[in-house]
Scaffold this motif. Structure first.
Motif, PDB file in Angstrom:
ATOM      1  N   GLU A   1    -101.701  21.494 -53.805  1.00  0.00           N
ATOM      2  CA  GLU A   1    -100.784  21.583 -52.668  1.00  0.00           C
ATOM      3  C   GLU A   1    -100.342  20.189 -52.217  1.00  0.00           C
ATOM      4  O   GLU A   1     -99.162  19.965 -51.918  1.00  0.00           O
ATOM      5  CB  GLU A   1    -101.458  22.324 -51.512  1.00  0.00           C
ATOM      6  CG  GLU A   1    -100.535  22.597 -50.351  1.00  0.00           C
ATOM      7  CD  GLU A   1    -101.220  23.380 -49.235  1.00  0.00           C
ATOM      8  OE1 GLU A   1    -100.640  23.447 -48.152  1.00  0.00           O
ATOM      9  OE2 GLU A   1    -102.332  23.902 -49.455  1.00  0.00           O
TER      10      GLU A   1
ATOM     11  N   ARG B   1     -82.993  12.109 -51.471  1.00  0.00           N
ATOM     12  CA  ARG B   1     -81.794  12.691 -50.855  1.00  0.00           C
ATOM     13  C   ARG B   1     -81.389  11.915 -49.609  1.00  0.00           C
ATOM     14  O   ARG B   1     -80.199  11.674 -49.372  1.00  0.00           O
ATOM     15  CB  ARG B   1     -82.028  14.161 -50.506  1.00  0.00           C
ATOM     16  CG  ARG B   1     -82.020  15.076 -51.721  1.00  0.00           C
ATOM     17  CD  ARG B   1     -81.927  16.537 -51.328  1.00  0.00           C
ATOM     18  NE  ARG B   1     -83.050  16.995 -50.540  1.00  0.00           N
ATOM     19  CZ  ARG B   1     -84.145  17.567 -51.021  1.00  0.00           C
ATOM     20  NH1 ARG B   1     -84.269  17.749 -52.325  1.00  0.00           N
ATOM     21  NH2 ARG B   1     -85.110  17.968 -50.225  1.00  0.00           N
TER      22      ARG B   1
ATOM     23  N   GLN C   1     -97.835  18.886 -54.718  1.00  0.00           N
ATOM     24  CA  GLN C   1     -96.545  19.551 -54.538  1.00  0.00           C
ATOM     25  C   GLN C   1     -95.811  19.000 -53.319  1.00  0.00           C
ATOM     26  O   GLN C   1     -94.610  18.725 -53.373  1.00  0.00           O
ATOM     27  CB  GLN C   1     -96.758  21.057 -54.384  1.00  0.00           C
ATOM     28  CG  GLN C   1     -95.471  21.827 -54.180  1.00  0.00           C
ATOM     29  CD  GLN C   1     -95.716  23.306 -53.933  1.00  0.00           C
ATOM     30  OE1 GLN C   1     -96.850  23.727 -53.711  1.00  0.00           O
ATOM     31  NE2 GLN C   1     -94.661  24.088 -53.966  1.00  0.00           N
ATOM     32  N   MET C   2     -96.527  18.809 -52.224  1.00  0.00           N
ATOM     33  CA  MET C   2     -95.919  18.251 -51.016  1.00  0.00           C
ATOM     34  C   MET C   2     -95.450  16.814 -51.253  1.00  0.00           C
ATOM     35  O   MET C   2     -94.408  16.409 -50.750  1.00  0.00           O
ATOM     36  CB  MET C   2     -96.900  18.303 -49.851  1.00  0.00           C
ATOM     37  CG  MET C   2     -97.251  19.711 -49.407  1.00  0.00           C
ATOM     38  SD  MET C   2     -95.833  20.620 -48.835  1.00  0.00           S
ATOM     39  CE  MET C   2     -95.778  20.072 -47.164  1.00  0.00           C
ATOM     40  N   GLN C   3     -96.187  16.055 -52.043  1.00  0.00           N
ATOM     41  CA  GLN C   3     -95.786  14.682 -52.358  1.00  0.00           C
ATOM     42  C   GLN C   3     -94.494  14.680 -53.163  1.00  0.00           C
ATOM     43  O   GLN C   3     -93.610  13.862 -52.920  1.00  0.00           O
ATOM     44  CB  GLN C   3     -96.902  13.955 -53.127  1.00  0.00           C
ATOM     45  CG  GLN C   3     -96.622  12.497 -53.368  1.00  0.00           C
ATOM     46  CD  GLN C   3     -96.524  11.693 -52.081  1.00  0.00           C
ATOM     47  OE1 GLN C   3     -97.350  11.817 -51.201  1.00  0.00           O
ATOM     48  NE2 GLN C   3     -95.493  10.867 -51.983  1.00  0.00           N
ATOM     49  N   ARG C   4     -94.372  15.611 -54.126  1.00  0.00           N
ATOM     50  CA  ARG C   4     -93.131  15.721 -54.902  1.00  0.00           C
ATOM     51  C   ARG C   4     -91.959  16.066 -53.994  1.00  0.00           C
ATOM     52  O   ARG C   4     -90.876  15.485 -54.100  1.00  0.00           O
ATOM     53  CB  ARG C   4     -93.269  16.777 -56.002  1.00  0.00           C
ATOM     54  CG  ARG C   4     -94.012  16.297 -57.229  1.00  0.00           C
ATOM     55  CD  ARG C   4     -93.875  17.281 -58.379  1.00  0.00           C
ATOM     56  NE  ARG C   4     -94.327  18.629 -58.054  1.00  0.00           N
ATOM     57  CZ  ARG C   4     -95.579  19.058 -58.143  1.00  0.00           C
ATOM     58  NH1 ARG C   4     -96.530  18.232 -58.560  1.00  0.00           N
ATOM     59  NH2 ARG C   4     -95.886  20.302 -57.843  1.00  0.00           N
ATOM     60  N   LYS C   5     -92.170  17.016 -53.083  1.00  0.00           N
ATOM     61  CA  LYS C   5     -91.107  17.401 -52.144  1.00  0.00           C
ATOM     62  C   LYS C   5     -90.717  16.219 -51.255  1.00  0.00           C
ATOM     63  O   LYS C   5     -89.536  16.003 -50.988  1.00  0.00           O
ATOM     64  CB  LYS C   5     -91.554  18.573 -51.271  1.00  0.00           C
ATOM     65  CG  LYS C   5     -91.586  19.897 -51.979  1.00  0.00           C
ATOM     66  CD  LYS C   5     -91.996  20.999 -51.022  1.00  0.00           C
ATOM     67  CE  LYS C   5     -92.032  22.347 -51.690  1.00  0.00           C
ATOM     68  NZ  LYS C   5     -92.420  23.420 -50.748  1.00  0.00           N
ATOM     69  N   LEU C   6     -91.718  15.471 -50.815  1.00  0.00           N
ATOM     70  CA  LEU C   6     -91.456  14.301 -49.977  1.00  0.00           C
ATOM     71  C   LEU C   6     -90.643  13.259 -50.739  1.00  0.00           C
ATOM     72  O   LEU C   6     -89.673  12.703 -50.210  1.00  0.00           O
ATOM     73  CB  LEU C   6     -92.771  13.699 -49.491  1.00  0.00           C
ATOM     74  CG  LEU C   6     -92.665  12.457 -48.612  1.00  0.00           C
ATOM     75  CD1 LEU C   6     -91.934  12.775 -47.317  1.00  0.00           C
ATOM     76  CD2 LEU C   6     -94.054  11.912 -48.315  1.00  0.00           C
ATOM     77  N   ASP C   7     -91.005  13.004 -51.998  1.00  0.00           N
ATOM     78  CA  ASP C   7     -90.266  12.041 -52.815  1.00  0.00           C
ATOM     79  C   ASP C   7     -88.819  12.495 -53.022  1.00  0.00           C
ATOM     80  O   ASP C   7     -87.890  11.690 -52.942  1.00  0.00           O
ATOM     81  CB  ASP C   7     -90.961  11.831 -54.165  1.00  0.00           C
ATOM     82  CG  ASP C   7     -92.308  11.135 -54.021  1.00  0.00           C
ATOM     83  OD1 ASP C   7     -92.545  10.490 -52.979  1.00  0.00           O
ATOM     84  OD2 ASP C   7     -93.131  11.258 -54.955  1.00  0.00           O
ATOM     85  N   GLU C   8     -88.629  13.803 -53.278  1.00  0.00           N
ATOM     86  CA  GLU C   8     -87.270  14.333 -53.451  1.00  0.00           C
ATOM     87  C   GLU C   8     -86.463  14.179 -52.164  1.00  0.00           C
ATOM     88  O   GLU C   8     -85.292  13.794 -52.205  1.00  0.00           O
ATOM     89  CB  GLU C   8     -87.326  15.805 -53.865  1.00  0.00           C
ATOM     90  CG  GLU C   8     -87.858  16.033 -55.265  1.00  0.00           C
ATOM     91  CD  GLU C   8     -88.126  17.502 -55.553  1.00  0.00           C
ATOM     92  OE1 GLU C   8     -87.852  18.362 -54.674  1.00  0.00           O
ATOM     93  OE2 GLU C   8     -88.626  17.796 -56.652  1.00  0.00           O
ATOM     94  N   GLN C   9     -87.085  14.468 -51.031  1.00  0.00           N
ATOM     95  CA  GLN C   9     -86.390  14.356 -49.753  1.00  0.00           C
ATOM     96  C   GLN C   9     -86.035  12.900 -49.450  1.00  0.00           C
ATOM     97  O   GLN C   9     -84.958  12.611 -48.948  1.00  0.00           O
ATOM     98  CB  GLN C   9     -87.234  14.939 -48.621  1.00  0.00           C
ATOM     99  CG  GLN C   9     -86.498  15.008 -47.294  1.00  0.00           C
ATOM    100  CD  GLN C   9     -85.283  15.917 -47.338  1.00  0.00           C
ATOM    101  OE1 GLN C   9     -85.367  17.046 -47.788  1.00  0.00           O
ATOM    102  NE2 GLN C   9     -84.150  15.409 -46.899  1.00  0.00           N
ATOM    103  N   LYS C  10     -86.940  11.981 -49.771  1.00  0.00           N
ATOM    104  CA  LYS C  10     -86.648  10.555 -49.571  1.00  0.00           C
ATOM    105  C   LYS C  10     -85.463  10.129 -50.423  1.00  0.00           C
ATOM    106  O   LYS C  10     -84.616   9.351 -49.970  1.00  0.00           O
ATOM    107  CB  LYS C  10     -87.880   9.710 -49.901  1.00  0.00           C
ATOM    108  CG  LYS C  10     -88.938   9.736 -48.819  1.00  0.00           C
ATOM    109  CD  LYS C  10     -90.106   8.838 -49.185  1.00  0.00           C
ATOM    110  CE  LYS C  10     -91.167   8.833 -48.101  1.00  0.00           C
ATOM    111  NZ  LYS C  10     -92.297   7.959 -48.442  1.00  0.00           N
TER     112      LYS C  10
END
Length: 95
Positions: free
Chosen positions: A30, A44, A33-42
């Motif tokens: 988890e 964007r 996964q949250m780290q990947r989402k954070l990297d993607e959001q950064k």
């Protein structure tokens, strides 16, 4: 027997903690996964920030460009805005 019970209890607790680490709330998967989402959001956010800066620069250029056009029209063509009075002070043809 008490010692065997204590060892079994400790091994059981260790298994529960280990299961929590891998499958529970805040598990390794988890967090990854949250780290990947954070990297993607950064990424964007960075792209959006660049787009905002580019648009702001375009707005500045347009504003400055219009001011330059207006100044040139006033000086070279004698442009006058509504409710303005044009007074020509300069070299005249004195005869």
């Amino acid at each position: 027997m008490g010692q065997r019970f204590a060892v079994t209890l400790l091994v059981g607790l260790l298994l529960v903690l280990h299961a929590q680490l891998w499958f529970g709330r805040g598990s390794v998967g988890e967090v990854a996964q949250m780290q990947r989402k954070l990297d993607e959001q950064k990424a964007r956010n960075a792209a959006a920030q660049q787009a905002n800066e580019r648009l702001a620069a375009e707005v500045r250029d347009l504003k400055e460009g219009l001011e330059m056009v207006e100044e040139k029209a006033r000086m070279e063509l004698g442009m006058v805005k509504p409710n303005e009075i044009y007074v020509n002070v300069g070299k005249g043809n004195a005869r």
